[in-house]
Write a protein that holds these residues in place. Structure first.
Motif, PDB file in Angstrom:
ATOM      1  N   UNK A 167      52.966  36.533  51.733  1.00  0.00           N
ATOM      2  CA  UNK A 167      52.266  35.432  51.080  1.00  0.00           C
ATOM      3  C   UNK A 167      50.773  35.488  51.356  1.00  0.00           C
ATOM      4  N   UNK A 168      50.431  35.755  52.606  1.00  0.00           N
ATOM      5  CA  UNK A 168      49.009  35.856  52.955  1.00  0.00           C
ATOM      6  C   UNK A 168      48.380  37.018  52.189  1.00  0.00           C
ATOM      7  N   UNK A 169      49.128  38.128  52.108  1.00  0.00           N
ATOM      8  CA  UNK A 169      48.603  39.296  51.387  1.00  0.00           C
ATOM      9  C   UNK A 169      48.381  38.986  49.910  1.00  0.00           C
ATOM     10  N   UNK A 170      49.293  38.240  49.318  1.00  0.00           N
ATOM     11  CA  UNK A 170      49.153  37.885  47.896  1.00  0.00           C
ATOM     12  C   UNK A 170      47.899  37.034  47.673  1.00  0.00           C
ATOM     13  N   UNK A 171      47.626  36.131  48.599  1.00  0.00           N
ATOM     14  CA  UNK A 171      46.441  35.273  48.453  1.00  0.00           C
ATOM     15  C   UNK A 171      45.162  36.106  48.568  1.00  0.00           C
ATOM     16  N   UNK A 172      45.143  37.015  49.520  1.00  0.00           N
ATOM     17  CA  UNK A 172      43.959  37.871  49.689  1.00  0.00           C
ATOM     18  C   UNK A 172      43.769  38.750  48.449  1.00  0.00           C
ATOM     19  N   UNK A 173      44.891  39.269  47.904  1.00  0.00           N
ATOM     20  CA  UNK A 173      44.815  40.131  46.720  1.00  0.00           C
ATOM     21  C   UNK A 173      44.229  39.358  45.540  1.00  0.00           C
ATOM     22  N   UNK A 174      44.764  38.158  45.283  1.00  0.00           N
ATOM     23  CA  UNK A 174      44.250  37.348  44.174  1.00  0.00           C
ATOM     24  C   UNK A 174      42.786  36.999  44.379  1.00  0.00           C
ATOM     25  N   UNK A 175      42.429  36.712  45.630  1.00  0.00           N
ATOM     26  CA  UNK A 175      41.047  36.324  45.908  1.00  0.00           C
ATOM     27  C   UNK A 175      40.115  37.515  45.717  1.00  0.00           C
ATOM     28  N   UNK A 176      40.570  38.701  46.123  1.00  0.00           N
ATOM     29  CA  UNK A 176      39.743  39.902  45.976  1.00  0.00           C
ATOM     30  C   UNK A 176      39.520  40.200  44.496  1.00  0.00           C
ATOM     31  N   UNK A 177      40.563  39.994  43.681  1.00  0.00           N
ATOM     32  CA  UNK A 177      40.420  40.224  42.243  1.00  0.00           C
ATOM     33  C   UNK A 177      39.414  39.245  41.638  1.00  0.00           C
ATOM     34  N   UNK A 178      39.394  38.031  42.199  1.00  0.00           N
ATOM     35  CA  UNK A 178      38.513  36.995  41.656  1.00  0.00           C
ATOM     36  C   UNK A 178      37.080  37.130  42.150  1.00  0.00           C
ATOM     37  N   UNK A 179      36.918  37.869  43.242  1.00  0.00           N
ATOM     38  CA  UNK A 179      35.611  37.932  43.900  1.00  0.00           C
ATOM     39  C   UNK A 179      34.616  38.760  43.092  1.00  0.00           C
ATOM     40  N   UNK A 180      33.370  38.361  43.130  1.00  0.00           N
ATOM     41  CA  UNK A 180      32.317  39.198  42.531  1.00  0.00           C
ATOM     42  C   UNK A 180      31.088  39.138  43.428  1.00  0.00           C
ATOM     43  N   UNK A 181      30.208  40.064  43.221  1.00  0.00           N
ATOM     44  CA  UNK A 181      29.012  40.168  44.060  1.00  0.00           C
ATOM     45  C   UNK A 181      28.095  38.951  43.923  1.00  0.00           C
TER      46      UNK A 181
END
Lengths: 236, 236
Positions: free
Chosen positions: B51-65
């Protein structure tokens, strides 16, 4: 030994059978032992259900109808890895395991003791939680220890609120000259906190276990503390 | 919506995919969504490493510079069984499981977010812990909840001490008119505590989530709190 009442029994629990039995021999041969104190040992890991069961079994064997006071001292704890900062604790299994040993075990052991030896007219209970300044104040690189101690202290405060017949004490023994302090001095990640521990050692500010336990005994014998209170060795 | 900066992303995490997606649709259609807020969802159980990994994955996809502020809100929690008193908690597995969901997960999620999105010149982090009066005061028959909240709050206080660049807030949202309050009113073992919760409901003293979140937003926008502080909705 003048404090040892006839029929008194001390049940010691720890993981190491050899050290426990050596302590048992030492206490049995001491003034208290000669005055009639029986010493029993339970080789048990409090982090495991079987360990809690072994302690209850040994205590039940030691129990007699003449006993009028059960005192449970929750001392078992680990420091956790103080060589790292909070942002490094990404592994759920590591944190789970720490909390199980340091929080769950003291809740479940206390609950089992209260159930196994129910209070009756003449039987009263005192439950001691060995706490720390870390239950009240955050220390850098000590996240597991601070978190566990804060959790335990709240747990025992709830117990005190629930059971007015119980005597519940959160006793903070001060910095003791033990292996845990050695670990604190050598492994703490935060440089200032690390130096603070080293300084306490070099300035002779660490307390012996005997000094701190004598203060705890004083508090228990005077029995004037408010149930659930946090009492520090330096306040005694 | 006047607060939504271009490029803002909200990542929502919860176990129920259907409810998450309904909320995603609602927010996307709202004034904030029309002003450019992107809403992403992570169907995840924070009590599990995956679950923690899924949240980090979604957040990384959403992240931008372009993102200059990461705000993590640790809200997930459970009440624990409030229908029993402390002396009934003899089962290590039950307590372990409670602490894992309510304490370990928030530590490990926070650590993972800090590692995944390291601070740089223009990127700052705010970490919010949704806390409770129960972190400070013991309530009868609420031993798991009080213990978990006290543990979390200390954990975030340690984090605040360790990382002066971070903004860490322990926000106590007050009694909210949610399912958890319904559970509190109907299941609390202690009669006085139970009545206190019922009275809050009948007297209209429960807050809506919107009211309390507006106060939280105010605190975050003013950004004047001392990092690590406990701020109660009634103090805002």
């Amino acid at each position: 030994s003048r404090l040892v009442q006839p029929g008194s029994v001390l049940v010691l629990a720890a993981r190491s059978g050899d050290e426990l039995r050596a302590l048992q021999d030492e206490l049995t041969a001491s003034e208290a032992g000669r005055a009639g104190l029986k010493v029993r040992v339970a080789v048990a890991d409090v982090g495991r259900t079987e360990g809690l069961e072994a302690i209850i079994r040994s205590s039940a064997e030691a129990f007699s109808e003449n006993i009028d006071r059960v005192i449970l001292i929750n001392n078992a704890a680990s420091l956790g890895d103080v060589s790292r900062f909070t942002r490094s604790f990404t592994d759920m299994a590591e944190v789970d395991s720490y909390l199980s040993l340091n929080v769950s075990s003291s809740l479940c052991l206390t609950a089992r003791v209260l159930q196994a030896f129910p209070g009756r007219g003449g039987l009263r209970h005192t439950v001691v939680n060995v706490t720390s300044l870390c239950a009240l104040q955050p220390f850098r690189s000590w996240v597991l220890y601070c978190t566990g101690k804060a959790a335990r202290e709240m747990m025992f405060r709830v117990l005190a609120e629930e059971e007015p017949e119980l005597r519940v004490l959160n006793y903070s023994p001060g910095p003791l000259d033990t292996e845990m302090q050695q670990e604190a001095r050598s492994r703490t990640a935060d440089p200032e906190v690390k130096i603070a521990f080293s300084d306490m050692k070099t300035r002779g500010q660490l307390l012996t276990c005997e000094e701190s336990c004598a203060k705890l005994m004083k508090v228990l014998l005077e029995d004037g503390f408010s149930s659930g209170a946090h009492i520090d060795v330096y306040d005694v």
